[in-house]
Design a protein around this motif. Structure first.
Motif, mmCIF file in Angstrom:
data_model
loop_
_atom_site.group_PDB
_atom_site.id
_atom_site.type_symbol
_atom_site.label_atom_id
_atom_site.label_comp_id
_atom_site.label_asym_id
_atom_site.label_seq_id
_atom_site.Cartn_x
_atom_site.Cartn_y
_atom_site.Cartn_z
ATOM 1 N N PRO A 220 0.848 -1.203 0.000
ATOM 2 C CA PRO A 220 0.000 0.000 0.000
ATOM 3 C C PRO A 220 0.883 1.253 0.000
ATOM 4 O O PRO A 220 2.102 1.148 0.121
ATOM 5 N N SER A 221 0.261 2.431 -0.080
ATOM 6 C CA SER A 221 1.064 3.643 0.082
ATOM 7 C C SER A 221 1.517 3.688 1.540
ATOM 8 O O SER A 221 0.849 3.132 2.423
ATOM 9 N N LEU A 222 2.636 4.341 1.785
ATOM 10 C CA LEU A 222 3.210 4.304 3.144
ATOM 11 C C LEU A 222 2.264 4.847 4.196
ATOM 12 O O LEU A 222 2.276 4.407 5.339
ATOM 13 N N ASP A 223 1.424 5.822 3.821
ATOM 14 C CA ASP A 223 0.549 6.387 4.864
ATOM 15 C C ASP A 223 -0.849 5.755 4.901
ATOM 16 O O ASP A 223 -1.720 6.203 5.639
ATOM 17 N N SER A 224 -1.064 4.684 4.152
ATOM 18 C CA SER A 224 -2.360 3.977 4.261
ATOM 19 C C SER A 224 -2.445 3.266 5.600
ATOM 20 O O SER A 224 -1.513 2.562 6.001
ATOM 21 N N VAL A 225 -3.577 3.455 6.262
ATOM 22 C CA VAL A 225 -3.824 2.670 7.476
ATOM 23 C C VAL A 225 -4.617 1.448 7.018
ATOM 24 O O VAL A 225 -5.716 1.585 6.481
ATOM 25 N N VAL A 226 -4.032 0.283 7.175
ATOM 26 C CA VAL A 226 -4.670 -0.910 6.609
ATOM 27 C C VAL A 226 -5.377 -1.701 7.704
ATOM 28 O O VAL A 226 -4.773 -2.059 8.718
ATOM 29 N N SER A 227 -6.662 -1.927 7.483
ATOM 30 C CA SER A 227 -7.425 -2.806 8.386
ATOM 31 C C SER A 227 -8.340 -3.654 7.501
ATOM 32 O O SER A 227 -8.462 -3.398 6.295
ATOM 33 N N PRO A 228 -8.976 -4.672 8.057
ATOM 34 C CA PRO A 228 -9.839 -5.517 7.224
ATOM 35 C C PRO A 228 -10.917 -4.690 6.514
ATOM 36 O O PRO A 228 -11.483 -3.762 7.104
ATOM 37 N N ALA A 229 -11.176 -5.025 5.247
ATOM 38 C CA ALA A 229 -12.175 -4.290 4.459
ATOM 39 C C ALA A 229 -13.543 -4.412 5.148
ATOM 40 O O ALA A 229 -14.006 -5.537 5.393
ATOM 41 N N THR A 230 -14.152 -3.278 5.450
ATOM 42 C CA THR A 230 -15.433 -3.321 6.178
ATOM 43 C C THR A 230 -16.493 -4.106 5.408
ATOM 44 O O THR A 230 -17.318 -4.794 5.996
ATOM 45 N N GLY A 238 -24.711 -11.960 9.198
ATOM 46 C CA GLY A 238 -24.335 -11.314 10.466
ATOM 47 C C GLY A 238 -22.957 -10.704 10.354
ATOM 48 O O GLY A 238 -22.306 -10.808 9.314
ATOM 49 N N ASN A 239 -22.524 -10.071 11.427
ATOM 50 C CA ASN A 239 -21.239 -9.391 11.381
ATOM 51 C C ASN A 239 -20.092 -10.326 11.740
ATOM 52 O O ASN A 239 -20.238 -11.190 12.594
ATOM 53 N N GLU A 240 -18.988 -10.109 11.054
ATOM 54 C CA GLU A 240 -17.791 -10.921 11.326
ATOM 55 C C GLU A 240 -16.811 -10.005 12.072
ATOM 56 O O GLU A 240 -16.606 -8.872 11.651
ATOM 57 N N PRO A 241 -16.207 -10.470 13.148
ATOM 58 C CA PRO A 241 -15.270 -9.574 13.850
ATOM 59 C C PRO A 241 -14.012 -9.310 13.019
ATOM 60 O O PRO A 241 -13.560 -10.194 12.279
ATOM 61 N N ALA A 242 -13.470 -8.110 13.136
ATOM 62 C CA ALA A 242 -12.204 -7.808 12.452
ATOM 63 C C ALA A 242 -11.095 -8.558 13.182
ATOM 64 O O ALA A 242 -10.935 -8.434 14.392
ATOM 65 N N ALA A 243 -10.343 -9.341 12.415
ATOM 66 C CA ALA A 243 -9.301 -10.165 13.052
ATOM 67 C C ALA A 243 -7.997 -9.394 13.267
ATOM 68 O O ALA A 243 -7.080 -9.894 13.922
ATOM 69 N N TYR A 244 -7.908 -8.194 12.686
ATOM 70 C CA TYR A 244 -6.667 -7.419 12.804
ATOM 71 C C TYR A 244 -7.022 -5.967 13.079
ATOM 72 O O TYR A 244 -8.041 -5.478 12.603
ATOM 73 N N VAL A 245 -6.160 -5.285 13.798
ATOM 74 C CA VAL A 245 -6.388 -3.855 14.013
ATOM 75 C C VAL A 245 -5.650 -3.058 12.938
ATOM 76 O O VAL A 245 -4.659 -3.536 12.373
ATOM 77 N N GLY A 246 -6.126 -1.867 12.670
ATOM 78 C CA GLY A 246 -5.510 -1.041 11.630
ATOM 79 C C GLY A 246 -4.143 -0.528 12.064
ATOM 80 O O GLY A 246 -3.930 -0.194 13.228
ATOM 81 N N MET A 247 -3.245 -0.496 11.132
ATOM 82 C CA MET A 247 -1.930 0.113 11.385
ATOM 83 C C MET A 247 -1.434 0.756 10.103
ATOM 84 O O MET A 247 -1.701 0.249 9.010
ATOM 85 N N LYS A 248 -0.754 1.872 10.252
ATOM 86 C CA LYS A 248 -0.197 2.526 9.069
ATOM 87 C C LYS A 248 0.886 1.618 8.478
ATOM 88 O O LYS A 248 1.706 1.057 9.223
ATOM 89 N N VAL A 270 -0.602 -7.463 15.285
ATOM 90 C CA VAL A 270 -1.808 -6.689 14.952
ATOM 91 C C VAL A 270 -3.070 -7.562 14.944
ATOM 92 O O VAL A 270 -4.143 -7.089 14.592
ATOM 93 N N ARG A 271 -2.920 -8.811 15.354
ATOM 94 C CA ARG A 271 -4.121 -9.661 15.462
ATOM 95 C C ARG A 271 -4.967 -9.162 16.618
ATOM 96 O O ARG A 271 -4.432 -8.909 17.706
ATOM 97 N N SER A 272 -6.266 -9.066 16.391
ATOM 98 C CA SER A 272 -7.145 -8.541 17.444
ATOM 99 C C SER A 272 -7.021 -9.369 18.716
ATOM 100 O O SER A 272 -7.002 -8.840 19.810
#
Ligand SMILES: O=C(O)CCC(=O)C(=O)O
Ligand SMILES: [Fe+2]
Length: 295
Positions: A220-230, A238-248, A270-272
């Motif tokens: 990704p670009s260096l300043d993209s904060v990447v987290s699971p696609a909503t 139903g909703n699926e929990p995000a398995a990873y937290v966002g990080m730049k 970064v795993r939740s």
């Protein structure tokens, strides 16, 4: 593995030759491109003869950033021109694959491109030289790791050595001539909320022939904060929990490269599930960091 990718065969052999030309330069000329920090645009070095925790690593490397700004060593003559052309061609292949991957996730073809700002995406050229090793059973080229980006496209000079972990076992990987081996990286695992897993791989050495590989990392670009696609987290079921937290991405790169290369330990940070017990912290670069081991 990708075949029929449209990148000319003579470009693949010229870029491998160009990298060999770099590794053949006298030591003091290579030193000009040494670099220090993980975000220095050009870095080269060796881990031959270096013992890290009783394991001997047997590899020289050259890394340089080729996108969004193109850098390249100025020696040997011609390397810069060939690497520019090679980088652009491989980038197109990677973007095509990411389009297909977006669609395979049920997202729009341009989803990853847009969400991670690939117009400004970080593309890193990593050349590895594994000289013949007198006692290959005591050494390793690169220890087990996963690549940090989205996709890595790899070529090598016909000498095997790459292994990937499959169902807990190390498996030799042999590519067809003129093909690209494609490794999924940590950021594809994060973005896809684990639907794609990053590949654990390592490089072995041998006593008979020098091996050269070129790994092209697309992130990704260096300043993209990447987290699971909503879009992947909500469904009619139903909703699926995000398995990873966002990080730049920039912070992730620094985190990975300032720690000893150790399997997928950076992704684990970064795993939740790991956050209940540990906090994600970004290094301050003051420790005794060996940044040479990781791409
Ligand atoms: O040399 C190889 O086949 C693997 C290289 C690699 O994994 C890397 O540069 O990240
Ligand atoms: Fe790798």
């Amino acid at each position: 593995m990708v075949i029929n990718h449209g990148v000319p065969e003579n470009l693949l052999s010229s870029i491998l030759d160009g990298c060999k030309g770099f590794f053949d330069l006298p030591e003091e000329e290579k030193q000009e491109f040494k670099g220090n920090h993980v975000l220095d645009p050009i870095r080269s070095g060796t881990s031959c003869n270096v013992s890290v925790e009783k394991a001997f690593y047997w590899r020289d490397f050259l890394k340089f950033f080729v996108h969004p700004v193109f850098y390249s060593p100025t020696k040997p003559a011609g390397l810069s021109e060939i690497s520019l052309e090679y980088s652009q061609r491989v980038r197109e292949v990677a973007r095509g694959l990411l389009k297909g991957i977006s669609e395979s996730l049920g997202l729009e073809g341009s989803y990853i491109d847009k969400a991670l700002n690939l117009e400004q995406g970080k593309q890193i050229f990593v050349a590895n030289l594994y000289p013949t090793c007198p006692q290959p059973e005591l050494a390793m080229g690169l220890p087990p790791h996963s690549d940090h980006g989205l996709l890595t496209l790899l070529i090598y000079n016909g000498i095997g050595g790459l292994q990937i972990q499959h169902e807990g076992k190390w498996v030799n990987v042999c590519a067809l001539p003129n093909s690209f081996l494609v490794n999924t990286g940590d950021h594809l695992e994060i973005l896809s909320n684990g639907r794609y897993k990053s590949v654990l791989h390592r490089a072995m050495v041998n006593s008979k022939a020098t091996r050269i590989s070129i790994a092209m990392i697309h992130g990704p670009s260096l300043d993209s904060v990447v987290s699971p696609a909503t879009e992947l987290l909500v469904s009619s079921k139903g909703n699926e929990p995000a398995a990873y937290v966002g990080m730049k991405y920039k912070d992730y790169l620094e985190l990975q490269q300032s720690n000893k290369l150790d399997g997928k330990s950076c992704l684990d940070r970064v795993r939740s599930s790991s956050l209940a017990t540990a906090s994600v912290c970004v290094p301050n670069h003051e420790g005794n960091n060996d940044t040479s081991m990781i791409s």
